[in-house]
Design an enzyme around this catalytic site. Structure first.
Site, PDB file in Angstrom:
ATOM      1  N   LYS A  13     -13.449   8.924  12.358  1.00  4.35           N
ATOM      2  CA  LYS A  13     -12.321   8.957  13.311  1.00  4.35           C
ATOM      3  C   LYS A  13     -11.614  10.314  13.266  1.00  4.35           C
ATOM      4  O   LYS A  13     -11.307  10.889  14.293  1.00  4.35           O
ATOM      5  CB  LYS A  13     -11.278   7.860  12.985  1.00  4.35           C
ATOM      6  CG  LYS A  13     -11.794   6.444  13.059  1.00  4.35           C
ATOM      7  CD  LYS A  13     -10.674   5.424  12.901  1.00  4.35           C
ATOM      8  CE  LYS A  13      -9.981   5.440  11.561  1.00  4.35           C
ATOM      9  NZ  LYS A  13     -10.845   5.062  10.401  1.00  4.35           N
ATOM     10  N   ARG A  88      -3.448  -0.753  12.214  1.00  2.95           N
ATOM     11  CA  ARG A  88      -4.369  -1.179  11.166  1.00  2.95           C
ATOM     12  C   ARG A  88      -4.162  -2.639  10.792  1.00  2.95           C
ATOM     13  O   ARG A  88      -4.822  -3.147   9.892  1.00  2.95           O
ATOM     14  CB  ARG A  88      -4.125  -0.326   9.941  1.00  2.95           C
ATOM     15  CG  ARG A  88      -5.318   0.512   9.517  1.00  2.95           C
ATOM     16  CD  ARG A  88      -4.830   1.387   8.406  1.00  2.95           C
ATOM     17  NE  ARG A  88      -5.855   1.992   7.655  1.00  2.95           N
ATOM     18  CZ  ARG A  88      -6.134   3.291   7.703  1.00  2.95           C
ATOM     19  NH1 ARG A  88      -5.515   4.086   8.536  1.00  2.95           N
ATOM     20  NH2 ARG A  88      -7.037   3.788   6.900  1.00  2.95           N
ATOM     21  N   ARG A 160     -10.013  13.336  -1.814  1.00  8.42           N
ATOM     22  CA  ARG A 160      -8.829  12.481  -1.742  1.00  8.42           C
ATOM     23  C   ARG A 160      -8.851  11.465  -2.887  1.00  8.42           C
ATOM     24  O   ARG A 160      -9.906  10.937  -3.215  1.00  8.42           O
ATOM     25  CB  ARG A 160      -8.813  11.729  -0.397  1.00  8.42           C
ATOM     26  CG  ARG A 160      -8.325  12.573   0.755  1.00  8.42           C
ATOM     27  CD  ARG A 160      -8.516  11.922   2.088  1.00  8.42           C
ATOM     28  NE  ARG A 160      -8.212  10.502   2.161  1.00  8.42           N
ATOM     29  CZ  ARG A 160      -8.240   9.788   3.286  1.00  8.42           C
ATOM     30  NH1 ARG A 160      -8.544  10.385   4.440  1.00  8.42           N
ATOM     31  NH2 ARG A 160      -7.957   8.505   3.293  1.00  8.42           N
TER      32      ARG A 160
HETATM   33  P1  AMP Z   1      -6.567   7.216   6.345  1.00  8.44           P
HETATM   34  O1  AMP Z   1      -6.395   8.675   6.131  1.00  8.44           O
HETATM   35  O2  AMP Z   1      -6.431   6.813   7.774  1.00  8.44           O
HETATM   36  O3  AMP Z   1      -7.830   6.682   5.712  1.00  8.44           O
HETATM   37  O4  AMP Z   1      -5.353   6.494   5.596  1.00  8.44           O
HETATM   38  C1  AMP Z   1      -5.195   6.634   4.186  1.00  8.44           C
HETATM   39  C2  AMP Z   1      -4.262   5.566   3.669  1.00  8.44           C
HETATM   40  O5  AMP Z   1      -2.970   5.690   4.297  1.00  8.44           O
HETATM   41  C3  AMP Z   1      -4.678   4.131   3.957  1.00  8.44           C
HETATM   42  O6  AMP Z   1      -5.627   3.629   3.020  1.00  8.44           O
HETATM   43  C4  AMP Z   1      -3.327   3.404   3.859  1.00  8.44           C
HETATM   44  O7  AMP Z   1      -2.926   3.258   2.511  1.00  8.44           O
HETATM   45  C5  AMP Z   1      -2.395   4.421   4.506  1.00  8.44           C
HETATM   46  N1  AMP Z   1      -2.292   4.189   5.973  1.00  8.44           N
HETATM   47  C6  AMP Z   1      -2.679   5.017   6.972  1.00  8.44           C
HETATM   48  N2  AMP Z   1      -2.440   4.476   8.166  1.00  8.44           N
HETATM   49  C7  AMP Z   1      -1.875   3.272   7.928  1.00  8.44           C
HETATM   50  C8  AMP Z   1      -1.424   2.209   8.759  1.00  8.44           C
HETATM   51  N3  AMP Z   1      -1.500   2.279  10.095  1.00  8.44           N
HETATM   52  N4  AMP Z   1      -0.909   1.110   8.156  1.00  8.44           N
HETATM   53  C9  AMP Z   1      -0.818   1.013   6.827  1.00  8.44           C
HETATM   54  N5  AMP Z   1      -1.241   1.961   5.986  1.00  8.44           N
HETATM   55  C10 AMP Z   1      -1.775   3.089   6.522  1.00  8.44           C
END
Ligand code: AMP
Length: 214
Positions: A13, A88, A160
């Site tokens: 994404k 999410r 990360r």
């Molecule tokens: P990502 O970079 O999109 O993989 O997001 C990394 C982490 O941020 C996720 O595993 C969640 O802990 C948090 N996170 C990001 N977006 C959301 C969301 N819309 N709702 C809840 N937690 C989020």
């Protein structure tokens, strides 16, 4: 144009959102990136979010919904946006409805990028991110290691915290339980378009163009 990119962690994404953002001149709104920035800056949001993120859990809905509403009201989003990582949960998806209505925003398509779980686990384990510009690398395919310099901006590449094997497992469990139902929510609304996320980056971008044009 308002685009929601949906899919499990590691389906690409972020990579595709950066490309589409450049082409359509609309901002890439990655809730994960915003939270990581808040952690770096040690803001109250960052301090709260870190406890959830490091364990592979989702940050609570009320925090996320408030955050996304604030972002949508800024000038940055006046010509559209690409959401990457939001919504999410079904609650987040439902909460968007009145916000979009109030701000006169129409989303015609939610693009679901599909990749099988075995490939996701491999991709996340091999993912490196530039500390400077956020460019995403694959250690195997791009032949980069942690600590190498980004070829685009010279920033340092890192893994990360939540891409470590044990946290990836937890994130995928959380995805299946809390995020996957969002797919059905948008399917029922007739907004969901599935795109195969396996292949070369350019090939997948072409599939996204097709899905967005149809
Ligand atoms: P990502 O970079 O999109 O993989 O997001 C990394 C982490 O941020 C996720 O595993 C969640 O802990 C948090 N996170 C990001 N977006 C959301 C969301 N819309 N709702 C809840 N937690 C989020």
């Amino acid at each position: 144009m308002n685009i929601i990119l949906f899919g499990a962690p590691g389906v690409g994404k972020g990579t595709q959102a950066k490309i589409l953002s450049h082409i359509y001149h609309i901002p890439h709104i990655s809730t994960g990136d915003i939270l990581r920035e808040a952690i770096k800056e040690q803001t109250p949001l960052g301090i709260k979010a870190k406890q959830f993120m490091d364990r592979g859990n989702l940050v609570p809905d009320d925090v996320m919904i408030g955050m996304i509403k604030d972002i949508l009201q800024t000038d940055r989003c006046k010509n559209g946006f690409i959401f990457d990582g939001f919504p999410r949960t079904v609650e987040q998806a439902q909460s968007l409805h009145p916000i979009f209505k109030e701000l006169h925003i129409h989303v015609k398509k939610v693009i679901n990028i599909e990749v099988d779980e075995k490939e996701i686990v491999d991709r996340l384990g091999q993912r490196l991110v530039c500390k400077g510009c956020g460019k995403i690398y694959n250690s195997e395919m791009d032949h980069f290691n942690i600590g190498d310099k980004c070829f685009k901006c010279g920033g340092e590449l890192y893994q990360r915290n939540d891409d470590r094997a044990e946290t990836v497992k937890k994130r995928l469990q959380v995805y299946r339980k809390e995020t996957e139902p969002v797919k059905k929510y948008y399917e029922d609304l007739g907004l969901l378009h599935n795109v195969n996320g396996v292949g070369e980056i350019e090939e997948i971008t072409q599939r996204l163009f097709t899905a967005l044009k149809d």
